[in-house]
Design a protein around this motif. Sequence first.
Motif, PDB file in Angstrom:
ATOM      1  N   LYS A  64      12.665   1.746   2.980  1.00 39.98           N
ATOM      2  CA  LYS A  64      12.829   3.218   3.741  1.00 39.98           C
ATOM      3  C   LYS A  64      12.087   4.442   3.088  1.00 39.98           C
ATOM      4  N   THR A  65      12.092   4.755   1.704  1.00 40.25           N
ATOM      5  CA  THR A  65      11.620   5.521   1.118  1.00 40.25           C
ATOM      6  C   THR A  65      10.110   6.045   1.150  1.00 40.25           C
ATOM      7  N   LEU A  66       9.518   4.319   1.175  1.00 27.76           N
ATOM      8  CA  LEU A  66       7.895   4.714   0.997  1.00 27.76           C
ATOM      9  C   LEU A  66       7.686   5.646   2.088  1.00 27.76           C
ATOM     10  N   TYR A  67       7.838   5.986   3.570  1.00 34.33           N
ATOM     11  CA  TYR A  67       7.327   7.208   3.774  1.00 34.33           C
ATOM     12  C   TYR A  67       8.679   8.281   4.142  1.00 34.33           C
ATOM     13  N   VAL A  68       7.693   9.478   4.743  1.00 37.19           N
ATOM     14  CA  VAL A  68       9.017  10.487   4.471  1.00 37.19           C
ATOM     15  C   VAL A  68       9.573  10.438   5.910  1.00 37.19           C
ATOM     16  N   THR A  69       8.633   9.962   7.050  1.00 38.67           N
ATOM     17  CA  THR A  69       9.496  10.280   7.860  1.00 38.67           C
ATOM     18  C   THR A  69       8.109   9.719   9.746  1.00 38.67           C
ATOM     19  N   VAL A  93       0.785  -0.635   0.114  1.00 36.64           N
ATOM     20  CA  VAL A  93       0.346  -0.084   0.097  1.00 36.64           C
ATOM     21  C   VAL A  93       0.704   1.903   0.473  1.00 36.64           C
ATOM     22  N   LEU A  94       2.034   1.558   0.386  1.00 36.39           N
ATOM     23  CA  LEU A  94       3.207   2.251   0.568  1.00 36.39           C
ATOM     24  C   LEU A  94       3.338   2.683  -1.033  1.00 36.39           C
ATOM     25  N   LYS A  95       3.480   1.755  -1.318  1.00 37.75           N
ATOM     26  CA  LYS A  95       4.397   2.087  -2.915  1.00 37.75           C
ATOM     27  C   LYS A  95       3.192   2.312  -3.637  1.00 37.75           C
ATOM     28  N   GLU A  96       1.751   1.759  -3.335  1.00 38.35           N
ATOM     29  CA  GLU A  96       0.879   2.857  -4.115  1.00 38.35           C
ATOM     30  C   GLU A  96       0.558   4.151  -3.693  1.00 38.35           C
ATOM     31  N   ALA A  97       1.298   3.874  -3.229  1.00 35.83           N
ATOM     32  CA  ALA A  97       0.416   5.769  -2.388  1.00 35.83           C
ATOM     33  C   ALA A  97       1.980   6.654  -3.292  1.00 35.83           C
ATOM     34  N   LYS A  98       3.261   5.574  -3.100  1.00 31.84           N
ATOM     35  CA  LYS A  98       4.874   6.658  -4.003  1.00 31.84           C
ATOM     36  C   LYS A  98       4.563   6.952  -5.449  1.00 31.84           C
ATOM     37  N   ARG A  99       3.503   6.012  -5.906  1.00 33.38           N
ATOM     38  CA  ARG A  99       3.403   5.674  -7.402  1.00 33.38           C
ATOM     39  C   ARG A  99       2.183   7.153  -7.738  1.00 33.38           C
ATOM     40  N   LYS A 134       2.245   9.992  -6.370  1.00 32.58           N
ATOM     41  CA  LYS A 134       3.166  10.479  -5.537  1.00 32.58           C
ATOM     42  C   LYS A 134       2.536  11.810  -4.339  1.00 32.58           C
ATOM     43  N   ILE A 135       1.396  10.763  -3.039  1.00 32.55           N
ATOM     44  CA  ILE A 135       0.878  11.030  -2.376  1.00 32.55           C
ATOM     45  C   ILE A 135       2.034  10.698  -1.025  1.00 32.55           C
ATOM     46  N   PRO A 136       2.309  12.454  -0.111  1.00 34.76           N
ATOM     47  CA  PRO A 136       3.820  12.040   0.662  1.00 34.76           C
ATOM     48  C   PRO A 136       3.275  10.878   1.551  1.00 34.76           C
ATOM     49  N   VAL A 137       3.746  10.130   2.619  1.00 34.94           N
ATOM     50  CA  VAL A 137       3.358   9.432   3.676  1.00 34.94           C
ATOM     51  C   VAL A 137       3.952   9.568   5.017  1.00 34.94           C
ATOM     52  N   PHE A 138       3.243  10.230   5.595  1.00 35.10           N
ATOM     53  CA  PHE A 138       4.058  10.379   7.910  1.00 35.10           C
ATOM     54  C   PHE A 138       3.525   9.049   8.440  1.00 35.10           C
ATOM     55  N   LEU A 139       4.352   8.598   8.978  1.00 42.59           N
ATOM     56  CA  LEU A 139       3.919   8.130  10.464  1.00 42.59           C
ATOM     57  C   LEU A 139       3.827   8.160  11.755  1.00 42.59           C
ATOM     58  N   ALA A 140       2.363   8.426  12.591  1.00 40.33           N
ATOM     59  CA  ALA A 140       2.389   9.065  13.670  1.00 40.33           C
ATOM     60  C   ALA A 140       2.498   7.897  14.895  1.00 40.33           C
ATOM     61  N   ASP A 141       2.938   8.603  15.851  1.00 47.04           N
ATOM     62  CA  ASP A 141       3.284   7.156  16.563  1.00 47.04           C
ATOM     63  C   ASP A 141       4.229   5.703  16.500  1.00 47.04           C
ATOM     64  N   ARG A 142       3.048   4.545  16.002  1.00 50.04           N
ATOM     65  CA  ARG A 142       3.987   3.335  15.717  1.00 50.04           C
ATOM     66  C   ARG A 142       4.129   3.148  14.523  1.00 50.04           C
ATOM     67  N   ASP A 143       5.623   2.687  14.822  1.00 48.51           N
ATOM     68  CA  ASP A 143       6.432   2.399  13.039  1.00 48.51           C
ATOM     69  C   ASP A 143       5.951   1.449  12.633  1.00 48.51           C
ATOM     70  N   VAL A 144       6.217   1.599  11.514  1.00 49.74           N
ATOM     71  CA  VAL A 144       6.030   0.173  10.080  1.00 49.74           C
ATOM     72  C   VAL A 144       7.754  -0.561  10.256  1.00 49.74           C
ATOM     73  N   ASP A 145       7.368  -1.863   9.494  1.00 52.99           N
ATOM     74  CA  ASP A 145       8.986  -2.670   8.984  1.00 52.99           C
ATOM     75  C   ASP A 145       8.920  -3.485   7.268  1.00 52.99           C
ATOM     76  N   VAL A 146       9.644  -2.053   6.671  1.00 52.94           N
ATOM     77  CA  VAL A 146       9.470  -1.950   5.310  1.00 52.94           C
ATOM     78  C   VAL A 146      10.833  -1.800   4.617  1.00 52.94           C
ATOM     79  N   THR A 147      11.793  -2.331   4.300  1.00 49.50           N
ATOM     80  CA  THR A 147      13.188  -2.761   3.855  1.00 49.50           C
ATOM     81  C   THR A 147      13.288  -1.362   3.144  1.00 49.50           C
TER      82      THR A 147
END
Length: 307
Positions: free
Chosen positions: A121-126, A98-104, A106-119
């Motif tokens: 790291k460019t799939l989210y901004v911060t 789903v993060l790849k879909e957002a990237k494709r 061109k919608i930037p994704v930010f994480l609040a509070d909890r983390d994700v485990d993705v190889t």
Amino acid sequence: MSKLTWMVAPVAGAIMMFAGSSAYAVTIGFSQVGDEGDWRPAFSKDMQEEAKKMGIDLKFADAQGKQEEQLKAVRAFIAQRVDAIIIAPVVVTGWDQVLKEAKRSKIPVFLADRDVDVTDKTLYVTRISADFSLEGKLAGAWLAAASKGTCNVVELQGTVGSAPAIERKKGFEAVISQFPEMKIVRSQSGDFTTEGGKKVMEAFIKATNNLEGICASFAHNDNMQLGAIQAMKEAGLKPGKDVQMVSVDYVPAIKKALAAGEANASVELRSAIGKYIYPVVLDYLKNPTELPKWIVIPSDLHTAGAM
Ligand code: AHR
């Protein structure tokens, strides 16, 4: 410049840049975990109120604790072409696609509070959050001092596979492993709820002949600890006296328990995340430059003696 100043300073410029084009400057989709416990609704309320203050059109989606619902919400935000997406992920795994879909899109994704485990790291901004491992370490260090390094602990874990459950456990264990006479003797998930914490503590009480030989209860959040306190009282035990009670969040109900001597320490997890995250998102939309992958919100320890 302090970290907070660095985060807040750009917001005025960002709002000005978007203001004027429509009633709402920016549209942000926010996928929230759910409303377990007392901390998370406070976090949701803060995100909604802070968005209003800043003139952000916030599309809020409550996943009711289910990752499938979060995936659906994020895809809906993509279809609506929001300007940015904020996710507070239920669990760390299962996000790549789903993060790849957002990237494709061109919608930037930010994480609040909890983390994700993705190889990738460019799939989210911060990610903007407290340091869960530090929270576990603070709880462990407080207990090591309170018990003089000798303590059998029962642990009430948060949601299995969630970042706070994983990190708080690791942080706590990293500290108590320095003390040969401190160990976790029982550990079970109460899913971050009061009800879950009560059930887990009832099972511990049964399995240990009324917590015989148990010196402390470490709960990954206050709500589970509040449930544990209830269970102990119903079994005729004195939480806070017979057993040391340390947890995380510092919600109003645990403050009362601390004042009543039924809890001993709680690590504060700040729920006012809006004031940290929105300036970062708005600034990024104005000027999309690479950011550090983690912007840390401080944690504080509160004890019964010093609130
Ligand atoms: O992700 C943070 C944790 O989630 C909080 O400590 C807990 O109360 C919530 O459910």
